[in-house]
Design a protein around this motif. Structure first.
Motif, mmCIF file in Angstrom:
data_model
loop_
_atom_site.group_PDB
_atom_site.id
_atom_site.type_symbol
_atom_site.label_atom_id
_atom_site.label_comp_id
_atom_site.label_asym_id
_atom_site.label_seq_id
_atom_site.Cartn_x
_atom_site.Cartn_y
_atom_site.Cartn_z
ATOM 1 N N LEU A 38 67.439 8.391 74.803
ATOM 2 C CA LEU A 38 67.774 7.083 74.244
ATOM 3 C C LEU A 38 69.079 6.597 74.861
ATOM 4 N N PRO A 39 69.267 5.280 74.942
ATOM 5 C CA PRO A 39 70.543 4.776 75.444
ATOM 6 C C PRO A 39 71.651 5.031 74.410
ATOM 7 N N GLN A 40 72.858 5.212 74.847
ATOM 8 C CA GLN A 40 74.058 5.355 74.021
ATOM 9 C C GLN A 40 74.161 6.698 73.294
ATOM 10 N N MET A 41 73.060 7.245 72.827
ATOM 11 C CA MET A 41 73.083 8.477 72.040
ATOM 12 C C MET A 41 71.724 9.148 72.228
ATOM 13 N N ASP A 42 71.717 10.444 72.577
ATOM 14 C CA ASP A 42 70.405 11.080 72.758
ATOM 15 C C ASP A 42 69.766 11.395 71.402
ATOM 16 N N GLY A 43 68.507 11.755 71.442
ATOM 17 C CA GLY A 43 67.750 11.993 70.225
ATOM 18 C C GLY A 43 68.284 13.136 69.369
#
Length: 122
Positions: free
Chosen positions: A57-62
């Motif tokens: 995911l953009p900005q922060m991974d899952g």
């Protein structure tokens, strides 16, 4: 009781495919968030029955999103299924989280979701 699934998938076409398949094939209520911050915003007002999380995911991974969701009050018991082309197997195993590799067969995907939701109500 109706089941609501929060789908967090940054590929909007994939997210729409998943949400429509879950609604059409299994009659689940679905909410699509295309990024982690939207997902965190949604759970302030709604407690889903299941989290379906993309890893990349953009900005922060899952994984970080999972940790934040499960540290929020009242969400620590919500089951989660990760979806990824290359799942972070070690991190998932440490947290005891299931996953399905993309691309996946729709029947296998629906079966995994059904099993997780049945465990939740058992």
């Amino acid at each position: 009781m109706d089941k609501t699934i929060l789908v967090v998938e940054d590929d909007e076409l994939m997210g729409q495919f998943i949400t429509q398949a879950l609604q059409r094939e299994a009659s689940y209520n679905t909410i699509l968030a295309t990024d982690a911050y939207r997902a965190l915003s949604i759970v302030r007002n709604i407690k889903p029955s299941l989290f379906l999380l993309d890893y990349m995911l953009p900005q922060m991974d899952g994984i970080e999103l999972y940790d934040r969701l499960h540290s929020a009050g009242g969400l620590e018991d919500v089951p989660t299924l990760f979806m990824s082309v290359i799942p972070p197997i070690k991190s998932l195993a440490q947290r005891r989280i299931g996953y399905i590799e993309k691309p996946f067969e729709l029947d296998d995907f629906l079966q995994k979701i059904k099993e997780l939701l049945e465990k939740e109500t058992a």
